[in-house]
Design a protein around this motif. Structure first.
Motif, PDB file in Angstrom:
ATOM      1  N   VAL A 162      13.682  -5.972 -13.852  1.00  0.00           N
ATOM      2  CA  VAL A 162      13.499  -4.937 -12.706  1.00  0.00           C
ATOM      3  C   VAL A 162      12.352  -3.995 -13.186  1.00  0.00           C
ATOM      4  O   VAL A 162      11.381  -3.649 -12.321  1.00  0.00           O
ATOM      5  CB  VAL A 162      14.793  -3.887 -12.859  1.00  0.00           C
ATOM      6  N   PHE A 163      12.127  -3.665 -14.285  1.00  0.00           N
ATOM      7  CA  PHE A 163      11.069  -2.897 -14.997  1.00  0.00           C
ATOM      8  C   PHE A 163       9.525  -3.716 -14.732  1.00  0.00           C
ATOM      9  O   PHE A 163       8.639  -3.034 -14.103  1.00  0.00           O
ATOM     10  CB  PHE A 163      11.099  -2.470 -16.151  1.00  0.00           C
ATOM     11  N   THR A 164       9.613  -4.861 -14.996  1.00  0.00           N
ATOM     12  CA  THR A 164       8.067  -5.410 -15.126  1.00  0.00           C
ATOM     13  C   THR A 164       8.043  -5.845 -13.658  1.00  0.00           C
ATOM     14  O   THR A 164       7.072  -5.859 -12.984  1.00  0.00           O
ATOM     15  CB  THR A 164       8.103  -6.758 -15.921  1.00  0.00           C
ATOM     16  N   GLY A 165       9.113  -6.574 -12.788  1.00  0.00           N
ATOM     17  CA  GLY A 165       8.933  -6.860 -11.426  1.00  0.00           C
ATOM     18  C   GLY A 165       8.686  -5.630 -10.642  1.00  0.00           C
ATOM     19  O   GLY A 165       7.536  -5.635  -9.824  1.00  0.00           O
ATOM     20  N   PHE A 166       9.090  -4.616 -10.639  1.00  0.00           N
ATOM     21  CA  PHE A 166       8.930  -3.433  -9.905  1.00  0.00           C
ATOM     22  C   PHE A 166       7.452  -2.733 -10.288  1.00  0.00           C
ATOM     23  O   PHE A 166       6.813  -2.250  -9.507  1.00  0.00           O
ATOM     24  CB  PHE A 166       9.939  -2.279  -9.780  1.00  0.00           C
ATOM     25  N   GLY A 167       7.233  -2.789 -11.662  1.00  0.00           N
ATOM     26  CA  GLY A 167       5.873  -2.313 -12.220  1.00  0.00           C
ATOM     27  C   GLY A 167       4.757  -3.291 -11.570  1.00  0.00           C
ATOM     28  O   GLY A 167       3.877  -2.784 -11.024  1.00  0.00           O
ATOM     29  N   LEU A 168       4.823  -4.638 -11.535  1.00  0.00           N
ATOM     30  CA  LEU A 168       3.824  -5.349 -10.760  1.00  0.00           C
ATOM     31  C   LEU A 168       3.570  -5.113  -9.262  1.00  0.00           C
ATOM     32  O   LEU A 168       2.571  -5.087  -8.679  1.00  0.00           O
ATOM     33  CB  LEU A 168       4.244  -6.830 -10.995  1.00  0.00           C
ATOM     34  N   TYR A 169       5.066  -4.790  -8.842  1.00  0.00           N
ATOM     35  CA  TYR A 169       5.173  -4.615  -7.199  1.00  0.00           C
ATOM     36  C   TYR A 169       4.586  -3.388  -6.831  1.00  0.00           C
ATOM     37  O   TYR A 169       3.911  -3.227  -5.545  1.00  0.00           O
ATOM     38  CB  TYR A 169       6.399  -4.921  -6.833  1.00  0.00           C
ATOM     39  N   SER A 170       4.745  -2.292  -7.615  1.00  0.00           N
ATOM     40  CA  SER A 170       4.213  -1.066  -7.272  1.00  0.00           C
ATOM     41  C   SER A 170       2.578  -0.689  -6.619  1.00  0.00           C
ATOM     42  O   SER A 170       2.562   0.326  -6.026  1.00  0.00           O
ATOM     43  CB  SER A 170       4.360  -0.072  -8.560  1.00  0.00           C
ATOM     44  N   SER A 171       2.008  -1.729  -7.293  1.00  0.00           N
ATOM     45  CA  SER A 171       0.426  -1.516  -6.630  1.00  0.00           C
ATOM     46  C   SER A 171       0.581  -2.133  -5.241  1.00  0.00           C
ATOM     47  O   SER A 171      -0.588  -1.674  -4.463  1.00  0.00           O
ATOM     48  CB  SER A 171      -0.474  -2.450  -7.601  1.00  0.00           C
ATOM     49  N   THR A 172       1.276  -2.725  -4.666  1.00  0.00           N
ATOM     50  CA  THR A 172       1.227  -3.379  -3.439  1.00  0.00           C
ATOM     51  C   THR A 172       2.263  -2.269  -2.400  1.00  0.00           C
ATOM     52  O   THR A 172       2.481  -2.770  -1.152  1.00  0.00           O
ATOM     53  CB  THR A 172       1.638  -4.540  -3.216  1.00  0.00           C
ATOM     54  N   SER A 173       3.075  -1.494  -3.059  1.00  0.00           N
ATOM     55  CA  SER A 173       3.864  -0.708  -2.016  1.00  0.00           C
ATOM     56  C   SER A 173       3.955   1.002  -2.397  1.00  0.00           C
ATOM     57  O   SER A 173       3.791   1.327  -3.548  1.00  0.00           O
ATOM     58  CB  SER A 173       5.388  -1.166  -2.442  1.00  0.00           C
ATOM     59  N   GLN A 174       3.717   1.751  -1.416  1.00  0.00           N
ATOM     60  CA  GLN A 174       3.694   3.012  -1.485  1.00  0.00           C
ATOM     61  C   GLN A 174       5.321   3.856  -1.688  1.00  0.00           C
ATOM     62  O   GLN A 174       5.235   5.013  -1.894  1.00  0.00           O
ATOM     63  CB  GLN A 174       2.819   3.790  -0.289  1.00  0.00           C
ATOM     64  N   TRP A 175       6.486   3.192  -1.262  1.00  0.00           N
ATOM     65  CA  TRP A 175       7.421   3.463  -1.333  1.00  0.00           C
ATOM     66  C   TRP A 175       7.771   4.354  -2.679  1.00  0.00           C
ATOM     67  O   TRP A 175       7.444   3.774  -3.694  1.00  0.00           O
ATOM     68  CB  TRP A 175       8.370   2.486  -0.824  1.00  0.00           C
TER      69      TRP A 175
END
Ligand code: HEM
Ligand code: HEM
Length: 243
Positions: free
Chosen positions: A147-160
């Motif tokens: 969850v931490f690494t996945g959402f960390g990587l994802y955060s650069s493509t989502s503003q939510w």
């Protein structure tokens, strides 16, 4: 096999069973799409680049499954406080004095395939046995890492705001490379867990004949009556049904 005096006992409540199968589906989708992301297929096609978007679809499926996996996990944490004693967080941690006794019994019989001389120890676990319980704690820690690494990587493509809560993870790990490497290694932890878990569930079913496999569908297991009667006085069994 010795025929025992079994009684049907309700163990896994519906929310636990729904959690289990949603979790299984989400994890299988995450592993499959994740392994495609880590090692994409080189698909040769003469179509316009704008018309082929299969890799975008693979990533979309990964992120959708990731949200399902995440909210399902939050729900299970909540249920470990309000559910029955078999679903409780207490059932997974080494908190009671017989914990190591049961742990070594399972290690001896299930893993080292020895016979149990002490009949008091056979079919000792009603809910999770202690090795299973602790393996779910390890899986939970791996899930947190995902969850931490996945959402960390994802955060650069989502503003939510939700993925943005994890925006600090990638800089904290020193960049995308480390975050992806950890995310990738943890995936193999999941794969290892699945092989051992599924093998042990089926092995228990065969060894003890207490309906282990079907318990995650219907919720019931079969427990030695002697064990129930000794516990009944303290009203510990939630719901029993005679067969
Ligand atoms: C909350 C959960 C998760 C989120 C938000 C998430 C998100 C991501 C993101 C953003 C990527 C990078 C995609 C890209 O660069 O195109 C990725 C890659 C990947 N994910 Fe997940 N993921 C999650 C859970 C999981 C789980 C549970 C597994 C497997 C059990 C998994 C396996 C993978 C794999 C193998 C990769 C490729 C890593 C690599 O580059 O080698 N993910 N994920
Ligand atoms: C991707 C594959 C799977 C994963 C990741 C997985 C994961 C888990 C987890 C996390 C638990 C703990 C449940 C809880 O307390 O909330 C669990 C328990 C259980 N699972 Fe699975 N599972 C998988 C496949 C299966 C399959 C194929 C079966 C066969 C019917 C199965 C049967 C069970 C049973 C009977 C339990 C309770 C076992 C016990 O006494 O500890 N699982 N599983």
């Amino acid at each position: 096999m010795i025929t025992k005096n079994f009684q049907r006992v309700y163990i896994w409540e519906l929310p636990v069973r729904i959690f289990h199968w949603v979790n299984v589906l989400a994890i299988l989708v995450l592993i499959t799409t994740g392994l495609f992301i880590s090692n994409p297929l080189a698909i040769l096609s003469s179509a316009e680049a704008s018309e082929i978007y299969w890799f975008g679809t693979v990533r979309f499926i990964h992120f959708t499954a990731a949200y399902i996996f995440f909210f399902n996990m939050i729900f299970r944490i909540y249920w470990s406080f309000v559910g029955n004693k078999y679903a409780s967080w207490r059932a997974m941690l080494p908190l009671h004095k017989n914990w190591f006794e049961n742990f070594f019994h399972v290690l001896k019989v299930d893993i080292l395939l020895q016979n149990e001389k002490n009949p008091e120890f056979s079919d000792i676990s009603v809910g999770h046995n202690n090795i299973a319980g602790i393996s779910y704690v390890v899986l939970f820690l791996l899930a947190l890492l995902q969850v931490f690494t996945g959402f960390g990587l994802y955060s650069s493509t989502s503003q939510w705001w939700l993925p943005q809560l994890f925006a600090w993870v990638v800089p904290f790990l020193g960049g995308d490379f480390m975050a992806r490497t950890l995310h990738h290694i943890a995936t193999w932890g999941f794969i290892l867990f699945i092989f051992i878990h599924v093998y042990l569930v089926f092995y228990h079913d065969w060894l003890e004949g207490r309906g282990e496999v079907s318990s995650m569908f219907g919720g019931y297991k079969f427990v030695n009556k002697k064990r129930i009667n000794s516990k009944k006085k303290s009203k510990k069994i939630v719901e029993t049904e005679k067969i």
